[in-house]
Design an enzyme around this catalytic site. Structure first.
Site, PDB file in Angstrom:
ATOM      1  N   HIS A  87       0.853  -1.192   0.000  1.00  0.00           N
ATOM      2  CA  HIS A  87       0.000   0.000   0.000  1.00  0.00           C
ATOM      3  C   HIS A  87       0.877   1.225   0.000  1.00  0.00           C
ATOM      4  CE1 HIS A  87      -3.418   2.623   0.760  1.00  0.00           C
ATOM      5  NE2 HIS A  87      -2.609   3.287   1.575  1.00  0.00           N
ATOM      6  N   ASP A 166     -15.371   2.108   7.697  1.00  0.00           N
ATOM      7  CA  ASP A 166     -14.311   3.007   7.243  1.00  0.00           C
ATOM      8  C   ASP A 166     -14.782   3.843   6.070  1.00  0.00           C
ATOM      9  OD1 ASP A 166     -11.545   4.036   6.807  1.00  0.00           O
ATOM     10  OD2 ASP A 166     -11.799   2.926   4.947  1.00  0.00           O
ATOM     11  N   ARG A 173     -14.869  12.389   7.138  1.00  0.00           N
ATOM     12  CA  ARG A 173     -13.603  13.091   7.399  1.00  0.00           C
ATOM     13  C   ARG A 173     -13.267  14.030   6.252  1.00  0.00           C
ATOM     14  NH1 ARG A 173      -9.845   8.452   7.407  1.00  0.00           N
ATOM     15  NH2 ARG A 173      -8.217  10.028   7.478  1.00  0.00           N
ATOM     16  N   SER A 188      -7.875   3.680   9.049  1.00  0.00           N
ATOM     17  CA  SER A 188      -8.577   3.583   7.769  1.00  0.00           C
ATOM     18  C   SER A 188      -7.836   2.656   6.806  1.00  0.00           C
ATOM     19  CB  SER A 188      -8.719   4.982   7.154  1.00  0.00           C
ATOM     20  OG  SER A 188      -9.244   4.920   5.846  1.00  0.00           O
ATOM     21  N   LYS A 192      -8.813  -1.789   6.033  1.00  0.00           N
ATOM     22  CA  LYS A 192      -9.071  -2.372   4.709  1.00  0.00           C
ATOM     23  C   LYS A 192      -8.033  -3.429   4.366  1.00  0.00           C
ATOM     24  CE  LYS A 192      -9.322   1.618   2.416  1.00  0.00           C
ATOM     25  NZ  LYS A 192      -9.511   2.775   3.301  1.00  0.00           N
TER      26      LYS A 192
END
Length: 429
Positions: A87, A166, A173, A188, A192
């Site tokens: 990620h 989320d 947000r 967050s 995931k």
């Protein structure tokens, strides 16, 4: 009607006053928000209280696990292969997922890369791949498992069933000025990624002008928080802190970045993209139990390219098809001779977005061919009149605003700047 065990306002007051929420309180809050008992204005107040006062490590872990519990968890145990994911916190010209997933998969490791779309100045991996004729982002779980079993790599959209709390909180947000909170960002991302079911995870956490967290210190804190969350949840997790002061590679924009990614897979491509791809691949393969693997060799001998072609074909794309090209170009030339001293990533990302490569709203379309091609990078010698970069768009009226965003974003001087390595630090726990 069941009596709720906690009062939302009490929990907001606790956090507003710098207090700590219990595991039971966090679990209830996330569940109650997911089912609509806790309303958006209340959760907005809680998000701002967290933004201002932070959370302890145990609270962040509780928040992450509660968001995972709000939806389904995937499992890749049926594959019989080690799974590892990557990620990135996002940047300008960050196309690394495209060459990285097939590169790692060419070593027999499964790479389930569930990716997203771009918003604002950061490009989305799915938007980039959708510039390939026929390629499909949406896959059923069964189809994804089939491709992982056969090809070893898949890049697709995450299902709506993963961490729905989320998704709901992120949207809130985004409109309440609470995006840049390390506990909220970390929970967050990691909710995931843990729900995806991968066995190992490597985080590419950016710092610098084009990064989500511009300061090195904040990026390091975010990386450490996410590594702790992953390891606490039983996912082998490490992070690389990487430089996003200048755009990554020589292209910004969807089809332009696909073209550059294919150059990397063919054994060429810009040095910084190759270096980061190899560094992340080495880290992923190490976590997957292959510390002696040689990713650079797999780029050089064509194995990674073979896997790329099979991965694109498996998702309906034609890897041999011509990529879209924007109808209009505008070349920016050097006004003087010297050395390119600076090239700030963020303004270049905004310019590419204004050219049509990105979107201002989630529902906006993107132009496949729009973006910026860089002909020089900081440290390169330039002569007066030499092309510096070419802007691409289908709509020439977009050039003025894109050029305005580049004003002051670069400079030509007499001395080449000193640049450190693209990977500055490795965080493992």
């Amino acid at each position: 009607m069941a009596v709720e065990p906690f009062d939302t306002v009490d929990l907001i007051r606790t956090k507003r006053s710098g207090g700590v929420l219990s595991t039971a309180e966090v679990d209830w809050l996330v569940d109650a928000y997911t089912r609509g008992y806790v309303e958006d204005p209340q959760m907005a107040a809680m998000a701002m209280a967290i933004f201002l006062n932070g959370m302890e490590r145990r609270e962040i872990k509780d928040l992450t696990l509660a968001m995972i519990a709000s939806g389904e968890r995937m499992s890749f145990s049926s594959l019989g292969k080690t799974t590892v994911d990557k990620h990135s916190t996002g940047g300008v010209g960050d196309k690394i997922t495209l060459p990285l997933a097939p590169l790692v998969a060419s070593f027999g490791v499964a790479v389930p890369q569930l990716s997203g779309r771009g918003l604002g100045h950061t490009g989305g991996t799915l938007d980039k791949l959708e510039s390939i004729p026929g390629w499909q982002a949406a896959l059923s779980n069964d189809r994804m498992l089939s491709i992982l079993s056969d090809v070893g790599a898949v890049i697709c959209a995450a299902g709506s069933g993963l961490a729905p709390a989320d998704k709901k909180l992120y949207a809130l947000r985004d409109i309440t000025g609470t995006v840049e909170s390390i506990p909220l960002i970390a929970s967050s991302i990691m909710s995931k990624k843990i729900a995806e079911g991968t066995g190992a995870l490597v985080l590419d956490v950016k710092f610098g002008s084009g990064a989500f967290m511009p300061s090195y210190e904040a990026s390091r804190e975010l990386a450490q928080t996410m590594v702790d969350l992953g390891n606490d949840a039983g996912v082998k997790t490490s992070a690389l802190l990487t430089d996003m002061e200048v755009p990554l590679g020589l292209t910004i924009g969807n089809a332009l970045e696909v073209r550059e990614s294919v150059e990397v897979l063919a054994g060429g491509g810009p040095a910084d993209v190759v270096a980061l791809t190899v560094a992340l691949a080495t880290e992923m393969l190490t976590l997957a139990g292959l510390p002696d693997a040689d990713p650079a060799a797999a780029l050089a001998d064509g194995r990674a390219m073979d896997t790329w072609r099979r991965m694109i074909s498996a998702q309906g794309g034609d890897p041999a098809a011509a990529l879209p090209v924007a109808r209009e170009q505008h070349v920016v030339t050097a006004s003087s001779s010297g050395v390119l001293v600076s090239q700030e990533a963020l303004p270049f990302g905004i310019a590419a977005w204004r050219l049509g490569a990105g979107r201002a709203r989630a529902q906006d379309p993107v132009q496949a061919g729009a973006g910026i091609e860089l002909h020089v990078k900081p440290g390169d010698t330039v002569t007066e009149g030499q092309p510096l970069w070419t802007l691409h768009t289908d709509e020439p009226e977009r050039f003025d605003r894109a050029l305005a965003s580049l004003e002051g974003a670069w400079s030509i001087g007499s001395t080449a700047p000193e640049r450190g390595p693209i990977v500055r630090e490795r965080i493992t726990g």
